[in-house]
Design an enzyme around this catalytic site. Structure first.
Site: not given
Length: 486
Positions: A92, A148-150
């Protein structure tokens, strides 16, 4: 289920990467947050932080000034709300990596989501971001470093070459960067504990997690926003983290922003169920392991997506969720307390939202957004798709050819003008209410996404009517014959 809360700390997440509220609104909202049971704030500034020097390009047009950040912190302290800043440092990273000057630090050249963990400049960049944020948050006990959400991790050219070496894995790559960022925090700000979202850690084998050294550096935040989350699975995950050496964990639920990227009104029942199930998870946790819970309130799914539920619109959902977490359930007496605090005569839980009057900060926005969300499109569709004079005598075929029976103009035109005038008046009121809370760019975006399509259809209909009738006014007539006979 009712009893004392297993969550001693209850933090409200302020996602400022979309529609950041003016400080004047936060001054009204913070006392309410506290009264509802919040003990702190997780503030995700993204591009609204007043970065300086070589990071100044990260600032959004309406970023807070240093003085405004200090005022937000003063207001939080005044209302006994502890502040945890959040700085994205891995995934992100769109608000950083979208800039051409920093695009060379992307993991995958095409996508600005993920930072390249192999570049020394990457760590220097996030280190500088962290240090500037911490300078304005002296004494913060925690700093959330995201992670998060790499997405696309391991897919860049440098990563592919690195992964070809024996014993190198994506998990090892991820843990290495988290360890480096957390180590920077602890070295420069030793009184501050780093927190991370846990999704990138969940599937890493226990032995790898244990050997990485990461459990001694960070506190994972287990997040799940579903109304039917797997309580047993979460209990097993907590046990896994405990075995790996993480001494402290956090939970994260949601009060808005988790049920659709363009959602305008939060489904309160969904969020209540989500938080109730987190209470069940907490009951399975070892004593003192769960530090608290973060009630997330996402404003965008990512830097490039549309706005979802605005903060004032989510206040009733936040109230219900905080009270359920505070009291271990949501019995009728707690409903009455929420109604009193919000100034709502009857709180609707199972429907989309309550349409009655309320008196909490921003309640006028909720009332007007509800009108637009529930009735604007349907009223326009009712005219364009179900009015037989429009569908029968001014269809797309007629409109393209500027062809209409003059008698039908007298039926369609007054209705369209009346409907357009009613909605324009309401939208003018909504715009004024929104401008008291948000800056012009956020107001323009919300109206363009949620109002303009409906009003545009009415305006286009009236323009086509004008085009079909020319400059001559329609002749007087007793009205159209809408019977079946020819």
């Amino acid at each position: 289920m009712s009893g004392p809360s297993p969550f001693k700390m209850r933090f409200v997440h302020l996602d400022l990467k979309g529609a950041p509220p003016k400080v004047s609104y936060l001054s009204e909202a913070f006392p309410l947050f506290r009264a509802l049971g919040a003990t702190g704030l997780l503030i995700e500034y993204e591009d609204t932080f007043p970065y300086e020097g070589h990071l100044r390009l990260l600032r959004a047009q309406h970023a807070y000034s240093p003085a405004e950040v200090k005022e937000i912190l003063r207001l939080a302290a005044l209302n006994e709300l502890e502040v945890v800043p959040l700085v994205q440092t891995f995934g992100h990273m769109e608000f950083v990596l979208k800039h051409q000057a920093l695009a060379h630090l992307r993991e995958v050249a095409l996508f600005p989501n993920t930072l390249n963990p192999h570049e020394a400049e990457s760590l220097a960049l996030v280190g500088a971001m962290i240090d500037q944020v911490m300078e304005l948050h002296p004494g913060a006990r925690w700093l959330h470093i995201g992670c998060d959400e790499v997405y696309y991790l391991g897919e860049g050219e440098a990563s592919r070459q690195w992964l070809q070496q024996e014993q190198n894995t994506k998990a090892k790559l991820c843990l290495s960067h988290v360890r480096a960022v957390a180590s920077h925090v602890l070295a420069r700000h030793p009184a501050t504990a780093p927190m991370v979202w846990d999704d990138m850690l969940r599937d890493i084998p226990e032995d790898q997690l244990s050997e990485s050294g990461v459990p001694q550096l960070v506190e994972p935040v287990l997040w799940d926003y579903g109304a039917d989350l797997d309580v047993h699975g979460k209990a097993l995950l907590m046990e896994k983290y405990r075995k790996c050496g993480f001494p402290r964990l956090w939970a994260a639920s949601a009060f808005k922003g988790a049920t659709g990227p363009s959602q305008a009104l939060p489904p309160i029942e969904h969020h209540l169920q989500n938080n109730m199930q987190w209470l069940q998870v907490a009951a399975c946790a070892p004593a003192d392991m769960l530090q608290g819970i973060i009630l997330t309130g996402w404003q965008r799914y990512d830097h490039f997506s549309v706005l979802c539920e605005l903060l004032p619109v989510g206040i009733p959902s936040l109230a219900v969720c905080l009270q359920s977490l505070l009291h271990g359930g949501f019995a009728e007496d707690f409903r009455a307390r929420v109604e009193k605090l919000l100034g709502i005569s009857s709180l609707e839980i199972t429907g989309v939202t309550s349409e009655g009057a309320a008196s909490f900060p921003g309640s006028d926005i909720l009332a007007l957004v509800t009108q637009v969300s529930l009735h604007l499109r349907s009223s326009v569709d009712e005219m364009l798709q179900r009015d037989r004079c429009v569908t029968g005598w001014f269809s797309p075929y007629h409109r393209r050819r500027k062809f209409i029976h003059p008698v039908m103009v007298q039926h369609i035109q007054p209705q369209a003008h009346s409907l357009l005038a009613r909605w324009r008046a309401l939208v003018q009121e909504l715009e004024a209410a929104l401008l008291r809370v948000f800056h012009e760019d956020a107001v323009e975006e919300w109206l363009e996404e949620n109002v303009d399509p409906g009003l545009g259809q009415l305006q286009a209909l009236l323009q086509d009517l004008d085009g079909a009738t020319g400059s001559q006014p329609p002749q007087a007539s007793p009205g159209p014959d809408t019977g079946q006979d020819p």
